[in-house]
Design a protein around this motif. Structure first.
Motif, short mmCIF file in Angstrom:
data_model
loop_
_atom_site.label_atom_id
_atom_site.label_comp_id
_atom_site.label_asym_id
_atom_site.label_seq_id
_atom_site.Cartn_x
_atom_site.Cartn_y
_atom_site.Cartn_z
N ASP A 21 44.37 56.34 50.20
CA ASP A 21 45.67 57.01 50.18
C ASP A 21 45.94 57.83 51.43
OD1 ASP A 21 43.88 59.04 49.79
OD2 ASP A 21 44.76 59.80 47.93
N ASN A 24 49.67 58.41 52.66
CA ASN A 24 50.69 58.89 51.72
C ASN A 24 51.80 59.68 52.40
OD1 ASN A 24 49.56 57.70 49.48
ND2 ASN A 24 48.88 59.60 48.53
N GLN A 27 54.03 57.36 54.26
CA GLN A 27 54.85 56.61 53.30
C GLN A 27 55.98 57.47 52.77
OE1 GLN A 27 52.62 53.84 50.86
NE2 GLN A 27 53.89 54.29 49.10
N MET A 28 55.70 58.74 52.56
CA MET A 28 56.75 59.64 52.10
C MET A 28 57.85 59.76 53.16
SD MET A 28 56.62 63.67 51.00
CE MET A 28 56.60 64.26 52.71
N PRO A 92 52.13 65.15 45.25
CA PRO A 92 52.95 64.83 44.08
C PRO A 92 53.12 66.05 43.17
CG PRO A 92 51.19 63.21 44.38
CD PRO A 92 50.89 64.35 45.28
N VAL A 128 56.13 58.36 46.31
CA VAL A 128 55.19 57.62 47.16
C VAL A 128 54.35 56.67 46.32
CG1 VAL A 128 53.23 57.86 48.72
CG2 VAL A 128 55.15 59.46 48.85
N ASN A 129 53.75 57.21 45.30
CA ASN A 129 52.99 56.42 44.34
C ASN A 129 53.22 57.04 42.97
OD1 ASN A 129 51.56 54.39 45.94
ND2 ASN A 129 50.53 56.13 46.89
N LEU A 218 48.98 48.35 53.53
CA LEU A 218 48.43 49.71 53.52
C LEU A 218 47.23 49.82 54.45
CD1 LEU A 218 48.66 52.51 52.25
CD2 LEU A 218 47.14 51.73 50.42
N THR A 222 47.13 52.37 57.63
CA THR A 222 46.15 53.44 57.79
C THR A 222 45.35 53.26 59.08
OG1 THR A 222 44.60 52.22 56.36
CG2 THR A 222 45.93 53.93 55.33
#
Length: 256
Positions: A21, A24, A27-28, A92, A128-129, A218, A222
């Protein structure tokens, strides 16, 4: 100014991508701009202008010495939290419950907010997830498993109990009729943090296509981020390389 006065970084990222992750935050930043790794047709958008902007923001913060390294995953994150090495935790909604458990002595020193827009007038909410429950096709107890899913996720009372216990904000809008989501939080400086989460749920949101190749994307993202954070690589260059490699791996078209 905060770092000069306190030594705290702005935020932390798993720079060598020791955990899955690690991207993250990137991705946000993508989702706040209404874009993702793929478009709705399944074409690759890893090197879109929005992606380059997101990675450039991360590079700018890192080059300024404002990003700490969270390599090592959860234990490193918990140490950072307890030591106060970051001013902001872009996490989150459920992480609020973790903060209360880990640093109870800091009650009244924290606040919750939606993420700032990446572009003026843009979105300030992103998913995001998320946590999902699924029933295995091989299960001999599919009906019972589905009943459990229904009980946990679709009943307001169940979601309220989860929120009271661990601070996990539900996606079930009907749950927010309960008073618990509108009560001031002593830990979070008297904020009605449940109302902040409800504001995010009510905000317009884009649809994002994860596709069957999300895991491949992903890994490449990364890796690209690590090159930017650890070697100062050019965001546009590494994202273009990642997009082209993903195209070779999947046969998907790279959208320009």
């Amino acid at each position: 100014e905060i770092k000069q006065k306190t030594g705290a970084h702005l935020l932390g990222i798993d720079k060598p991508a020791s955990q899955a992750d690690a991207a993250n935050f990137f991705q946000m930043l993508l989702q706040l701009q209404g874009t993702f790794y793929f478009d709705l047709s399944g074409n690759i958008t890893l090197d879109s202008p929005e992606a380059v902007k997101a990675m450039t923001l991360i590079k700018t913060m890192n080059d300024a010495g404002l990003v700490s390294d969270l390599a090592g995953g959860w234990n490193t994150l918990m140490s950072s939290l307890k030591e106060g090495t970051a001013a902001v935790l872009p996490m989150p909604t459920w992480f609020g419950g973790v903060i209360e458990e880990q640093v109870p002595g800091e009650a009244g020193k924290w606040k919750v907010r939606l993420p700032p827009a990446v572009r003026r007038g843009g979105s300030t909410a992103a998913t995001v997830n998320s946590t999902h429950l699924a029933v295995a096709g091989s299960s001999k107890h599919q009906a019972a498993a589905w009943s459990f899913v229904e009980f946990v996720l679709t009943r307001p009372a169940s979601q309220v109990r989860t929120y009271r216990g661990k601070g996990i904000a539900p996606a079930l809008m009907a749950a927010y009729d309960d008073a618990v989501f509108h009560e001031p939080s002593a830990f979070f400086s008297g904020q009605k943090k449940g109302e902040v989460f409800l504001e995010a749920l009510k905000a317009p949101s884009s649809a994002f296509n994860y596709t069957a190749d999300y895991a491949r994307a992903l890994k490449l993202v990364t890796d690209a981020q690590s090159k930017v954070l650890l070697a100062g690589a050019d965001p546009a260059k590494v994202l273009k390389e990642a997009a082209e490699q993903l195209g070779r791996q999947t046969g998907r078209k790279v959208s320009r």
